[in-house]
Write an enzyme that holds these catalytic residues in place. Structure first.
Site, mmCIF file in Angstrom:
data_model
loop_
_atom_site.group_PDB
_atom_site.id
_atom_site.type_symbol
_atom_site.label_atom_id
_atom_site.label_comp_id
_atom_site.label_asym_id
_atom_site.label_seq_id
_atom_site.Cartn_x
_atom_site.Cartn_y
_atom_site.Cartn_z
ATOM 1 N N GLU A 28 1.561 3.935 3.034
ATOM 2 C CA GLU A 28 2.049 3.211 4.311
ATOM 3 C C GLU A 28 3.560 3.186 4.574
ATOM 4 O O GLU A 28 4.493 2.393 4.483
ATOM 5 C CB GLU A 28 1.641 1.982 4.687
ATOM 6 N N ARG B 103 -3.332 4.608 -2.194
ATOM 7 C CA ARG B 103 -2.943 3.278 -1.391
ATOM 8 C C ARG B 103 -2.871 2.090 -2.547
ATOM 9 O O ARG B 103 -2.150 1.406 -2.541
ATOM 10 C CB ARG B 103 -4.523 3.093 -0.684
ATOM 11 N N GLU C 203 0.777 -5.024 10.973
ATOM 12 C CA GLU C 203 0.703 -3.531 11.069
ATOM 13 C C GLU C 203 1.360 -2.721 12.008
ATOM 14 O O GLU C 203 1.239 -2.919 13.081
ATOM 15 C CB GLU C 203 -0.791 -3.386 11.285
ATOM 16 N N ASN D 157 -3.426 -5.514 -2.202
ATOM 17 C CA ASN D 157 -3.888 -6.558 -1.111
ATOM 18 C C ASN D 157 -5.177 -7.332 -1.522
ATOM 19 O O ASN D 157 -5.679 -7.906 -0.367
ATOM 20 C CB ASN D 157 -3.479 -6.244 0.053
ATOM 21 N N ARG D 158 -6.069 -6.974 -2.580
ATOM 22 C CA ARG D 158 -7.111 -7.629 -2.756
ATOM 23 C C ARG D 158 -6.903 -8.339 -4.068
ATOM 24 O O ARG D 158 -8.092 -9.063 -4.578
ATOM 25 C CB ARG D 158 -8.315 -6.727 -2.710
ATOM 26 N N HIS E 35 2.673 -3.661 6.753
ATOM 27 C CA HIS E 35 1.938 -2.251 6.446
ATOM 28 C C HIS E 35 1.735 -1.618 7.603
ATOM 29 O O HIS E 35 2.475 -1.824 8.560
ATOM 30 C CB HIS E 35 0.450 -3.276 6.194
ATOM 31 N N SER E 36 0.944 -0.420 7.420
ATOM 32 C CA SER E 36 0.544 0.195 8.905
ATOM 33 C C SER E 36 -1.006 0.748 8.502
ATOM 34 O O SER E 36 -1.459 0.563 7.304
ATOM 35 C CB SER E 36 1.542 1.343 8.723
ATOM 36 N N TYR E 37 -1.462 1.319 9.578
ATOM 37 C CA TYR E 37 -1.122 1.129 10.852
ATOM 38 C C TYR E 37 -2.243 0.573 11.763
ATOM 39 O O TYR E 37 -3.297 0.002 11.138
ATOM 40 C CB TYR E 37 -1.362 2.889 11.162
ATOM 41 N N HIS F 262 0.927 -1.158 -0.088
ATOM 42 C CA HIS F 262 0.054 -0.055 0.023
ATOM 43 C C HIS F 262 0.748 1.149 0.052
ATOM 44 O O HIS F 262 1.710 1.395 0.945
ATOM 45 C CB HIS F 262 -0.950 -0.151 1.299
ATOM 46 N N ALA F 263 0.692 2.035 -1.111
ATOM 47 C CA ALA F 263 1.329 3.050 -1.466
ATOM 48 C C ALA F 263 1.615 4.277 -0.017
ATOM 49 O O ALA F 263 2.920 4.644 0.014
ATOM 50 C CB ALA F 263 1.054 3.939 -2.512
HETATM 51 O O1 0X9 Z 1 -6.831 -4.221 4.472
HETATM 52 C C1 0X9 Z 1 -5.446 -4.564 4.421
HETATM 53 O O2 0X9 Z 1 -5.175 -5.099 3.182
HETATM 54 C C2 0X9 Z 1 -4.464 -4.542 5.532
HETATM 55 N N1 0X9 Z 1 -4.669 -3.448 6.331
HETATM 56 S S1 0X9 Z 1 -4.349 -2.140 5.929
HETATM 57 O O3 0X9 Z 1 -4.702 -0.916 6.627
HETATM 58 N N2 0X9 Z 1 -2.539 -1.935 5.641
HETATM 59 O O4 0X9 Z 1 -4.846 -1.915 4.504
HETATM 60 C C3 0X9 Z 1 -4.710 -5.771 6.490
HETATM 61 C C4 0X9 Z 1 -4.487 -7.347 5.747
HETATM 62 C C5 0X9 Z 1 -4.734 -8.281 6.558
HETATM 63 N N3 0X9 Z 1 -4.547 -9.614 5.673
HETATM 64 C C6 0X9 Z 1 -5.464 -9.679 4.599
HETATM 65 N N4 0X9 Z 1 -6.571 -9.029 4.483
HETATM 66 N N5 0X9 Z 1 -5.273 -10.932 3.907
HETATM 67 ZN ZN ZN Z 2 -1.788 -2.034 4.151
#
Ligand code: 0X9
Ligand code: ZN
Length: 306
Positions: free
Chosen positions: A69, A124, A268, A141-142, A194-196, A66-67
């Site tokens: 973070e 992001r 995180e 991350n999706r 990642h954060s936060y 994520h950009a």
């Molecule tokens: O939502 C996310 O991708 C992560 N949180 S963030 O605030 N950095 O965006 C959490 C990722 C946890 N793992 C998965 N969702 N697989």
């Molecule tokens: Zn993230």
């Protein structure tokens, strides 16, 4: 303030990668695993100890999915420098690097990171444009193949959790997935930074199902959180992603776990929301040191498994 206690624009990080690989040629080797949507290189640094020629296990750390973070990118740089500085100086670090090769991807989303420095600090996603989509960017991350695009992600291109056209439709996610697939037999530990919100998360996040080794993952995360509390007086929550933070399918950690990497975590880092993604540079060193404690705790445990 040292180089590592500041945030760096993308071009500087590329220079740092170059410098580091030239400065420590026997410990740090650059590997090009692919390129971003805007054709920027995705460099992985392979860290290895100098001793022992036996076949080694490996672990992976990625930063900057994520950009916005920024503490995540800063952590990868911090971790690499710490490894080269303290190999053969600190027993834990020596043991880890003698038993595992460590692959570090400092900037998984270079296009997005660049964009946070030039156009929008709160960006992001990556910066891909797909025919038919109104908006730019997919949440990397999706975009992995773990209950892809089910509840907790969005099929609307303008949303921050847009899942993309299909699993691994994004070159950044595909490059990481290809690399991990090609190392699935030696890769024992996957870490994504990642954060936060100060959490140590493990599978699953893509469903409420419990991971087969849930108790073991929980014990590891618990010990890591305990060490952070003991040495840095800071509180980290830990647990399975879906129950601890939220349901979020298509994440790299769940995908890596299903590939067969039994130890898979998303960290995180700081803070708890006071500054959020805008963590001031003065707080980089504490945030990185406490995260490093967690990484070392878990990496040592994994490296000692037969
Ligand atoms: O939502 C996310 O991708 C992560 N949180 S963030 O605030 N950095 O965006 C959490 C990722 C946890 N793992 C998965 N969702 N697989
Ligand atoms: Zn993230």
């Amino acid at each position: 303030m040292s180089y590592y206690e500041r945030y760096h624009p993308l071009e500087d990080i590329y220079l740092w990668i170059n410098r580091t690989t030239h400065q420590y040629p026997d410990m740090v080797q650059p590997i090009l695993i692919g390129s971003s949507f805007e054709k920027r290189p995705l460099w992985v640094l392979k860290l290895s100890g100098k001793r022992g020629n036996q076949p080694k296990r490996a672990m992976w750390i990625d930063c900057g999915i994520h950009a916005r973070e920024w503490i995540s990118h800063a952590f990868c740089l911090w971790f690499v420098q710490y490894s080269v500085d303290f190999y053969n100086q600190i027993p834990d670090m020596t043991e880890i690097l003698d038993s595992m090769d460590i692959y570090v991807l400092p900037v998984m989303n270079p296009d997005g990171y660049k964009y946070t420095w030039t156009k929008n600090r709160m960006w992001r996603k990556n910066r891909s444009k797909h025919p038919g989509n109104y908006c730019t960017g997919t949440d990397l991350n999706r975009n992995f193949d773990a209950n892809w695009c089910t509840m907790g992600s969005s099929h609307r291109s303008c949303d921050d959790t847009y899942c993309g056209l299909f699993p691994e439709s994004e070159p950044e996610a595909e490059a990481v997935a290809n690399f991990l697939r090609s190392h699935k037999h030696d890769m024992k530990l996957y870490l994504s930074i990642h954060s936060y919100s100060q959490m140590l998360l493990f599978p699953y996040s893509c469903s409420y199902q419990e991971a087969a080794n849930h108790n073991e993952l929980n014990e590891m995360a618990k010990e890591a959180a305990m060490n952070i509390r003991r040495y840095y007086r800071n509180q980290y929550k830990y647990g399975a992603g879906a129950k601890t933070i939220y349901l979020a399918p298509g994440g790299s950690d769940d995908w890596a776990y299903n590939l067969g990497i039994e130890y898979s975590f998303t960290f995180e880092l700081q803070d708890m929301g006071r500054y959020g993604f805008l963590l001031p540079p003065e707080l980089i060193s504490k945030a990185c040191n406490e995260a490093l404690t967690a990484v070392k705790t878990i990496a040592l445990k994994v490296s000692r498994k037969t």
